[in-house]
Every structure is written in structure tokens, then in C-alpha cells.
Design a protein around this motif. Structure first.
Motif, PDB file in Angstrom:
ATOM      1  N   ALA A 111      -5.657  -6.648 -15.554  1.00 16.84           N
ATOM      2  CA  ALA A 111      -4.600  -5.661 -15.317  1.00 16.84           C
ATOM      3  C   ALA A 111      -4.531  -4.693 -16.486  1.00 16.84           C
ATOM      4  CB  ALA A 111      -3.255  -6.371 -15.147  1.00 16.84           C
ATOM      5  N   THR A 112      -4.165  -3.450 -16.186  1.00 22.58           N
ATOM      6  CA  THR A 112      -3.924  -2.428 -17.206  1.00 22.58           C
ATOM      7  C   THR A 112      -2.558  -1.815 -16.929  1.00 22.58           C
ATOM      8  OG1 THR A 112      -4.840  -0.584 -15.926  1.00 22.58           O
ATOM      9  CG2 THR A 112      -6.410  -1.895 -17.239  1.00 22.58           C
ATOM     10  N   PRO A 113      -2.064  -0.972 -17.830  1.00 22.07           N
ATOM     11  CA  PRO A 113      -0.786  -0.318 -17.539  1.00 22.07           C
ATOM     12  C   PRO A 113      -0.818   0.528 -16.256  1.00 22.07           C
ATOM     13  CG  PRO A 113      -1.305  -0.121 -19.864  1.00 22.07           C
ATOM     14  CD  PRO A 113      -2.521  -0.708 -19.196  1.00 22.07           C
ATOM     15  N   ASP A 114      -2.016   1.011 -15.892  1.00 24.49           N
ATOM     16  CA  ASP A 114      -2.129   1.871 -14.710  1.00 24.49           C
ATOM     17  C   ASP A 114      -2.498   1.126 -13.429  1.00 24.49           C
ATOM     18  OD1 ASP A 114      -1.569   4.243 -16.179  1.00 24.49           O
ATOM     19  OD2 ASP A 114      -3.642   4.239 -16.908  1.00 24.49           O
ATOM     20  N   PHE A 115      -3.177  -0.024 -13.558  1.00 18.89           N
ATOM     21  CA  PHE A 115      -3.692  -0.715 -12.376  1.00 18.89           C
ATOM     22  C   PHE A 115      -3.475  -2.217 -12.481  1.00 18.89           C
ATOM     23  CE2 PHE A 115      -6.296   3.127 -12.914  1.00 18.89           C
ATOM     24  CZ  PHE A 115      -6.031   3.744 -11.705  1.00 18.89           C
ATOM     25  N   ALA A 116      -3.041  -2.803 -11.360  1.00 19.82           N
ATOM     26  CA  ALA A 116      -2.861  -4.253 -11.289  1.00 19.82           C
ATOM     27  C   ALA A 116      -4.229  -4.925 -11.226  1.00 19.82           C
ATOM     28  CB  ALA A 116      -2.068  -4.613 -10.040  1.00 19.82           C
ATOM     29  N   LYS A 117      -4.268  -6.194 -11.569  1.00 19.63           N
ATOM     30  CA  LYS A 117      -5.520  -6.955 -11.459  1.00 19.63           C
ATOM     31  C   LYS A 117      -5.948  -7.032  -9.997  1.00 19.63           C
ATOM     32  CE  LYS A 117      -8.108 -11.028 -12.539  1.00 19.63           C
ATOM     33  NZ  LYS A 117      -9.406 -10.445 -12.362  1.00 19.63           N
ATOM     34  N   GLU A 118      -4.996  -7.212  -9.088  1.00 20.96           N
ATOM     35  CA  GLU A 118      -5.311  -7.325  -7.669  1.00 20.96           C
ATOM     36  C   GLU A 118      -4.414  -6.403  -6.850  1.00 20.96           C
ATOM     37  OE1 GLU A 118      -4.879 -10.901  -4.589  1.00 20.96           O
ATOM     38  OE2 GLU A 118      -6.444 -11.244  -6.113  1.00 20.96           O
ATOM     39  N   THR A 119      -5.046  -5.682  -5.937  1.00 20.90           N
ATOM     40  CA  THR A 119      -4.340  -4.770  -5.048  1.00 20.90           C
ATOM     41  C   THR A 119      -4.684  -5.164  -3.620  1.00 20.90           C
ATOM     42  OG1 THR A 119      -4.569  -3.012  -6.694  1.00 20.90           O
ATOM     43  CG2 THR A 119      -3.996  -2.337  -4.466  1.00 20.90           C
ATOM     44  N   LYS A 120      -3.664  -5.270  -2.757  1.00 21.86           N
ATOM     45  CA  LYS A 120      -3.878  -5.739  -1.389  1.00 21.86           C
ATOM     46  C   LYS A 120      -3.431  -4.701  -0.364  1.00 21.86           C
ATOM     47  CE  LYS A 120      -3.240 -10.592  -2.566  1.00 21.86           C
ATOM     48  NZ  LYS A 120      -2.491 -11.813  -2.322  1.00 21.86           N
ATOM     49  N   GLY A 121      -4.239  -4.558   0.674  1.00 21.11           N
ATOM     50  CA  GLY A 121      -3.914  -3.684   1.791  1.00 21.11           C
ATOM     51  C   GLY A 121      -4.473  -2.280   1.602  1.00 21.11           C
ATOM     52  N   LEU A 122      -5.027  -1.730   2.661  1.00 19.79           N
ATOM     53  CA  LEU A 122      -5.668  -0.422   2.592  1.00 19.79           C
ATOM     54  C   LEU A 122      -4.752   0.682   2.069  1.00 19.79           C
ATOM     55  CD1 LEU A 122      -8.220   1.178   2.970  1.00 19.79           C
ATOM     56  CD2 LEU A 122      -7.647   1.431   5.398  1.00 19.79           C
ATOM     57  N   PRO A 123      -3.488   0.774   2.487  1.00 23.80           N
ATOM     58  CA  PRO A 123      -2.638   1.836   1.929  1.00 23.80           C
ATOM     59  C   PRO A 123      -2.509   1.740   0.404  1.00 23.80           C
ATOM     60  CG  PRO A 123      -1.620   0.922   3.896  1.00 23.80           C
ATOM     61  CD  PRO A 123      -2.794   0.033   3.564  1.00 23.80           C
ATOM     62  N   GLU A 124      -2.418   0.527  -0.122  1.00 24.89           N
ATOM     63  CA  GLU A 124      -2.320   0.349  -1.578  1.00 24.89           C
ATOM     64  C   GLU A 124      -3.644   0.672  -2.270  1.00 24.89           C
ATOM     65  OE1 GLU A 124       0.469  -0.165  -3.396  1.00 24.89           O
ATOM     66  OE2 GLU A 124       1.440   0.123  -1.460  1.00 24.89           O
ATOM     67  N   LEU A 125      -4.750   0.316  -1.635  1.00 30.15           N
ATOM     68  CA  LEU A 125      -6.054   0.669  -2.196  1.00 30.15           C
ATOM     69  C   LEU A 125      -6.237   2.185  -2.222  1.00 30.15           C
ATOM     70  CD1 LEU A 125      -6.573  -2.407  -1.695  1.00 30.15           C
ATOM     71  CD2 LEU A 125      -8.909  -1.760  -1.157  1.00 30.15           C
ATOM     72  N   GLN A 126      -5.746   2.855  -1.185  1.00 30.78           N
ATOM     73  CA  GLN A 126      -5.842   4.318  -1.141  1.00 30.78           C
ATOM     74  C   GLN A 126      -4.970   4.957  -2.228  1.00 30.78           C
ATOM     75  OE1 GLN A 126      -4.947   4.549   3.078  1.00 30.78           O
ATOM     76  NE2 GLN A 126      -7.075   5.092   3.525  1.00 30.78           N
TER      77      GLN A 126
END
Length: 119
Positions: A38-53
């Protein structure tokens, strides 16, 4: 699409910097993205296409310039795809940098269900 066909299309989109198009066309609605940490800008894991977009949009919005993108040929085994990507970019507030990653994808029912990055 077969895993090989998805791999070829994914590499083609990434080589052109068309990451959003790749997600829209090739990813499952419940796809998962995993970063090394994880970074301040991005989580270690992102779930679901809208969140990936949203994630890829935030990454692209953080770029001032893309000088080059080099993508290796994909390696495909069963339902897994891997390739390297090497980007020479200017990041807002950080200057010019080289970003090299190994990208690994899992495919199910003709769609990418997970992506994981190693650097």
C-alpha cells in the motif's frame, strides 16, 4: 476469448498506454488488482471494475508526460498471463522516473479476474 487472445490484446493496449480500454474490454466486473504494498495513493488490494477504473484514472492523472512504454511478449500458461512493462514517465511533483514491473494476470471465463504487479 482465449487466454492467449486476451494476452495479445492486453499487451497491445498496454504498449499504447490504453490501460482504461484494456480494463473496459478485457476485465471481469469483480476483478481484483494487487500492488506489492500500500502507498498513500493506492491500496494494496483494489476490488471491482469501477474501483480499478478509478485507480488507473488516478495513476494516469498523476502523469505529466509519458516518454515511452515498452512491453515484453506475453508468457501464457493455462489461465495465467505475465509480461514486463517498462515506462519512462514524468510524475507530477516527482519528476522523470523509470517504472519497471512484472505484471501477472489470471483469466476465467474469457475475462481478466486479477492483476498483480511486482517491482
Amino acid at each position: 476469448m482465449t487466454t492467449q487472445e486476451i494476452a495479445q490484446q492486453l499487451v497491445a493496449y498496454c504498449a499504447k498506454g490504453e490501460f482504461e480500454k484494456a480494463q473496459t474490454e478485457l476485465y471481469a466486473a469483480d476483478a481484483v488488482s494487487i500492488e506489492p504494498y500500500a502507498t498513500p495513493d493506492f491500496a494494496k488490494e483494489t476490488k471491482g471494475l469501477p474501483e480499478l477504473q478509478r485507480k488507473i484514472k488516478a495513476f494516469l492523472d498523476g502523469l505529466d508526460a509519458v516518454h515511452s512504454i515498452k512491453v515484453s511478449e506475453p508468457l501464457v500458461v493455462a489461465n495465467a498471463i505475465s509480461f514486463t512493462i517498462d515506462m519512462d514517465v514524468d510524475m507530477k511533483g516527482q519528476g522523470r522516473m523509470n517504472m519497471a514491473e512484472i505484471c501477472v494476470y489470471e483469466v476465467r471465463d474469457g475475462k481478466v479476474i486479477s492483476e498483480q504487479f511486482f517491482f
